[in-house]
Write a protein that holds these residues in place. Structure first.
Motif, PDB file in Angstrom:
ATOM      1  N   LEU A  28       0.809  -1.220   0.000  1.00 31.70           N
ATOM      2  CA  LEU A  28       0.000   0.000   0.000  1.00 31.70           C
ATOM      3  C   LEU A  28       0.846   1.275   0.000  1.00 31.70           C
ATOM      4  CD1 LEU A  28      -2.654   1.510   0.116  1.00 31.70           C
ATOM      5  CD2 LEU A  28      -2.733   1.085   2.599  1.00 31.70           C
ATOM      6  N   PRO A  29       1.782   1.461   0.920  1.00 30.52           N
ATOM      7  CA  PRO A  29       2.559   2.718   0.899  1.00 30.52           C
ATOM      8  C   PRO A  29       3.422   2.864  -0.349  1.00 30.52           C
ATOM      9  CG  PRO A  29       3.420   1.201   2.545  1.00 30.52           C
ATOM     10  CD  PRO A  29       2.130   0.633   2.090  1.00 30.52           C
ATOM     11  N   VAL A  30       3.964   1.758  -0.859  1.00 27.61           N
ATOM     12  CA  VAL A  30       4.778   1.841  -2.077  1.00 27.61           C
ATOM     13  C   VAL A  30       3.921   2.265  -3.261  1.00 27.61           C
ATOM     14  CG1 VAL A  30       6.185   0.525  -3.717  1.00 27.61           C
ATOM     15  CG2 VAL A  30       6.482   0.181  -1.249  1.00 27.61           C
ATOM     16  N   ALA A  31       2.727   1.683  -3.379  1.00 32.40           N
ATOM     17  CA  ALA A  31       1.825   2.041  -4.481  1.00 32.40           C
ATOM     18  C   ALA A  31       1.397   3.505  -4.385  1.00 32.40           C
ATOM     19  CB  ALA A  31       0.599   1.123  -4.472  1.00 32.40           C
ATOM     20  N   LEU A  32       1.099   3.972  -3.182  1.00 32.58           N
ATOM     21  CA  LEU A  32       0.715   5.376  -3.003  1.00 32.58           C
ATOM     22  C   LEU A  32       1.877   6.321  -3.327  1.00 32.58           C
ATOM     23  CD1 LEU A  32      -1.421   5.243   0.267  1.00 32.58           C
ATOM     24  CD2 LEU A  32      -2.224   5.870  -2.023  1.00 32.58           C
ATOM     25  N   ALA A  33       3.077   5.946  -2.919  1.00 34.14           N
ATOM     26  CA  ALA A  33       4.241   6.777  -3.216  1.00 34.14           C
ATOM     27  C   ALA A  33       4.466   6.869  -4.726  1.00 34.14           C
ATOM     28  CB  ALA A  33       5.472   6.207  -2.524  1.00 34.14           C
ATOM     29  N   LEU A  34       4.314   5.760  -5.417  1.00 32.94           N
ATOM     30  CA  LEU A  34       4.440   5.776  -6.879  1.00 32.94           C
ATOM     31  C   LEU A  34       3.391   6.689  -7.507  1.00 32.94           C
ATOM     32  CD1 LEU A  34       5.107   1.990  -7.652  1.00 32.94           C
ATOM     33  CD2 LEU A  34       6.706   3.895  -7.953  1.00 32.94           C
ATOM     34  N   PHE A  35       2.189   6.642  -6.974  1.00 35.12           N
ATOM     35  CA  PHE A  35       1.106   7.465  -7.512  1.00 35.12           C
ATOM     36  C   PHE A  35       1.427   8.952  -7.359  1.00 35.12           C
ATOM     37  CE2 PHE A  35      -3.092   9.563  -6.911  1.00 35.12           C
ATOM     38  CZ  PHE A  35      -3.600   9.334  -8.182  1.00 35.12           C
ATOM     39  N   VAL A  36       1.889   9.342  -6.187  1.00 37.84           N
ATOM     40  CA  VAL A  36       2.212  10.749  -5.943  1.00 37.84           C
ATOM     41  C   VAL A  36       3.335  11.211  -6.860  1.00 37.84           C
ATOM     42  CG1 VAL A  36       3.110  12.376  -4.247  1.00 37.84           C
ATOM     43  CG2 VAL A  36       1.383  10.697  -3.558  1.00 37.84           C
ATOM     44  N   VAL A  37       4.400  10.424  -6.951  1.00 40.61           N
ATOM     45  CA  VAL A  37       5.549  10.814  -7.770  1.00 40.61           C
ATOM     46  C   VAL A  37       5.178  10.890  -9.238  1.00 40.61           C
ATOM     47  CG1 VAL A  37       7.835  10.085  -8.542  1.00 40.61           C
ATOM     48  CG2 VAL A  37       7.237   9.912  -6.122  1.00 40.61           C
ATOM     49  N   VAL A  38       4.501   9.872  -9.745  1.00 40.28           N
ATOM     50  CA  VAL A  38       4.170   9.833 -11.176  1.00 40.28           C
ATOM     51  C   VAL A  38       3.208  10.955 -11.549  1.00 40.28           C
ATOM     52  CG1 VAL A  38       2.993   8.467 -12.946  1.00 40.28           C
ATOM     53  CG2 VAL A  38       4.674   7.385 -11.448  1.00 40.28           C
ATOM     54  N   GLU A  39       2.205  11.197 -10.728  1.00 41.88           N
ATOM     55  CA  GLU A  39       1.237  12.256 -11.048  1.00 41.88           C
ATOM     56  C   GLU A  39       1.911  13.629 -11.084  1.00 41.88           C
ATOM     57  OE1 GLU A  39      -2.144  12.266 -11.965  1.00 41.88           O
ATOM     58  OE2 GLU A  39      -1.391  10.252 -12.384  1.00 41.88           O
ATOM     59  N   ASN A  40       2.799  13.879 -10.155  1.00 41.27           N
ATOM     60  CA  ASN A  40       3.492  15.174 -10.159  1.00 41.27           C
ATOM     61  C   ASN A  40       4.396  15.310 -11.383  1.00 41.27           C
ATOM     62  OD1 ASN A  40       3.248  16.975  -7.477  1.00 41.27           O
ATOM     63  ND2 ASN A  40       2.922  14.831  -6.935  1.00 41.27           N
TER      64      ASN A  40
ATOM     65  N   SER B  92      -4.622  -2.675  -3.247  1.00 39.94           N
ATOM     66  CA  SER B  92      -3.429  -3.187  -2.573  1.00 39.94           C
ATOM     67  C   SER B  92      -3.758  -4.404  -1.720  1.00 39.94           C
ATOM     68  CB  SER B  92      -2.805  -2.097  -1.699  1.00 39.94           C
ATOM     69  OG  SER B  92      -2.372  -1.008  -2.483  1.00 39.94           O
ATOM     70  N   PHE B  93      -4.940  -4.402  -1.125  1.00 40.29           N
ATOM     71  CA  PHE B  93      -5.353  -5.558  -0.327  1.00 40.29           C
ATOM     72  C   PHE B  93      -5.487  -6.798  -1.210  1.00 40.29           C
ATOM     73  CE2 PHE B  93      -8.507  -8.360   1.599  1.00 40.29           C
ATOM     74  CZ  PHE B  93      -8.035  -8.473   2.885  1.00 40.29           C
ATOM     75  N   LEU B  94      -6.064  -6.644  -2.389  1.00 38.04           N
ATOM     76  CA  LEU B  94      -6.207  -7.786  -3.300  1.00 38.04           C
ATOM     77  C   LEU B  94      -4.832  -8.289  -3.754  1.00 38.04           C
ATOM     78  CD1 LEU B  94      -9.238  -6.627  -5.490  1.00 38.04           C
ATOM     79  CD2 LEU B  94      -9.224  -8.315  -3.624  1.00 38.04           C
ATOM     80  N   ALA B  95      -3.926  -7.352  -4.060  1.00 35.66           N
ATOM     81  CA  ALA B  95      -2.574  -7.758  -4.439  1.00 35.66           C
ATOM     82  C   ALA B  95      -1.873  -8.470  -3.290  1.00 35.66           C
ATOM     83  CB  ALA B  95      -1.769  -6.533  -4.876  1.00 35.66           C
ATOM     84  N   ALA B  96      -2.060  -7.966  -2.068  1.00 30.07           N
ATOM     85  CA  ALA B  96      -1.457  -8.603  -0.898  1.00 30.07           C
ATOM     86  C   ALA B  96      -2.054  -9.981  -0.651  1.00 30.07           C
ATOM     87  CB  ALA B  96      -1.663  -7.719   0.334  1.00 30.07           C
ATOM     88  N   LEU B  97      -3.340 -10.141  -0.936  1.00 32.92           N
ATOM     89  CA  LEU B  97      -3.984 -11.440  -0.753  1.00 32.92           C
ATOM     90  C   LEU B  97      -3.394 -12.471  -1.710  1.00 32.92           C
ATOM     91  CD1 LEU B  97      -6.157 -13.180   0.561  1.00 32.92           C
ATOM     92  CD2 LEU B  97      -7.786 -12.333  -1.160  1.00 32.92           C
ATOM     93  N   VAL B  98      -3.152 -12.068  -2.945  1.00 35.13           N
ATOM     94  CA  VAL B  98      -2.521 -12.976  -3.918  1.00 35.13           C
ATOM     95  C   VAL B  98      -1.140 -13.397  -3.422  1.00 35.13           C
ATOM     96  CG1 VAL B  98      -1.579 -13.134  -6.257  1.00 35.13           C
ATOM     97  CG2 VAL B  98      -3.813 -12.074  -5.876  1.00 35.13           C
ATOM     98  N   ASP B  99      -0.352 -12.412  -2.957  1.00 40.28           N
ATOM     99  CA  ASP B  99       0.982 -12.724  -2.462  1.00 40.28           C
ATOM    100  C   ASP B  99       0.918 -13.610  -1.225  1.00 40.28           C
ATOM    101  OD1 ASP B  99       4.011 -11.992  -2.382  1.00 40.28           O
ATOM    102  OD2 ASP B  99       3.296 -11.619  -0.342  1.00 40.28           O
ATOM    103  N   ALA B 100      -0.015 -13.330  -0.321  1.00 39.62           N
ATOM    104  CA  ALA B 100      -0.119 -14.104   0.915  1.00 39.62           C
ATOM    105  C   ALA B 100      -0.498 -15.555   0.629  1.00 39.62           C
ATOM    106  CB  ALA B 100      -1.141 -13.463   1.848  1.00 39.62           C
ATOM    107  N   LEU B 101      -1.427 -15.764  -0.289  1.00 38.06           N
ATOM    108  CA  LEU B 101      -1.826 -17.135  -0.629  1.00 38.06           C
ATOM    109  C   LEU B 101      -0.659 -17.914  -1.223  1.00 38.06           C
ATOM    110  CD1 LEU B 101      -5.375 -16.476  -2.113  1.00 38.06           C
ATOM    111  CD2 LEU B 101      -4.844 -17.685   0.026  1.00 38.06           C
ATOM    112  N   TYR B 102       0.084 -17.263  -2.109  1.00 34.82           N
ATOM    113  CA  TYR B 102       1.254 -17.929  -2.690  1.00 34.82           C
ATOM    114  C   TYR B 102       2.304 -18.222  -1.617  1.00 34.82           C
ATOM    115  CZ  TYR B 102       5.789 -18.385  -4.894  1.00 34.82           C
ATOM    116  OH  TYR B 102       7.044 -18.823  -5.233  1.00 34.82           O
TER     117      TYR B 102
END
Length: 218
Positions: free
Chosen positions: A108-120, A152-162
């Protein structure tokens, strides 16, 4: 618990990029609706953004294929070792929940950081003022935090299951190998019916008690 490796870190970073792309486009879709494409073009999302989406999609596909091959290989080895009936510590639901929480708090924080940087960067690239952290909560970006949290929760769920399934298989394989090493080896003694037990060469008592030939003494 199996320690994190560089593969785990790379997988989480890749999933954060996937979550960023999916959440980014979802935010624009919720904000602009039918004008989704025009809004992207107006804010600097041109060919570079299209290339980014393609690269991230390819990365997600590569992760899925590599993960599937890994699990299939471990499952085959576990079957060969008869490890399916073994209960291991890593198989608890609490372990799955722990994997999920840790992955979510990283993605979640990595995805949000990417969003802020890319949008700016994209705003600046087309001559617009940089919005700064306003991209996380202005009227131009609808439900950013909620969307990113869900994706991010859905992505984390995929990673957690694996991660959980991999840890279970690895632990069962290790337990099965340890069980094989502790298993006693039965030594089977076979009779030798072809051996003539009356032969002098195998009757040590007669050989040791027999006097040497006279010629040898002389």
């Amino acid at each position: 618990m199996i320690q994190a490796t560089w593969r785990d870190r790379f997988r989480l970073a890749a999933l954060a990029a996937v979550a960023f792309v999916l959440a980014h486009d979802t935010v624009f879709l919720l904000t602009d609706g039918g004008s989704f494409g025009l809004a992207l073009a107006r804010t600097g999302h041109g060919d570079q953004w299209t290339g980014t989406v393609i690269v991230v999609a390819g990365l997600a596909l590569a992760l899925a294929v590599a993960g599937a091959f890994r699990l299939v290989g471990l499952s085959r080895l576990a079957r060969e070792l008869d490890a399916g009936d073994l209960s291991v510590h890593e198989g608890r639901i609490a372990d799955l929940a722990g994997h999920l929480l840790r992955a979510w708090l990283l993605i979640l924080p990595v995805a949000l950081a990417l969003f802020v940087v890319v949008e700016n960067l994209e705003h600046v690239s087309v001559g617009l003022p940089a919005p700064g952290l306003a991209v996380l909560g202005s009227y131009q970006y609808h439900s950013v935090l909620a969307v990113f949290a869900a994706v991010s929760f859905l992505a984390a769920l995929v990673d957690a299951l694996y991660h959980w399934r991999r840890d279970v298989l690895v632990a069962r394989i290790a337990a099965a190998r340890a069980r094989l090493q502790r298993r006693p080896i039965a030594v089977v003694r076979y009779g030798l019916p072809w051996l003539d037990r009356s032969h002098a060469s195998v009757r040590s008592d007669r050989i040791s008690g027999r006097a040497p030939p006279r010629s040898a003494v002389a």
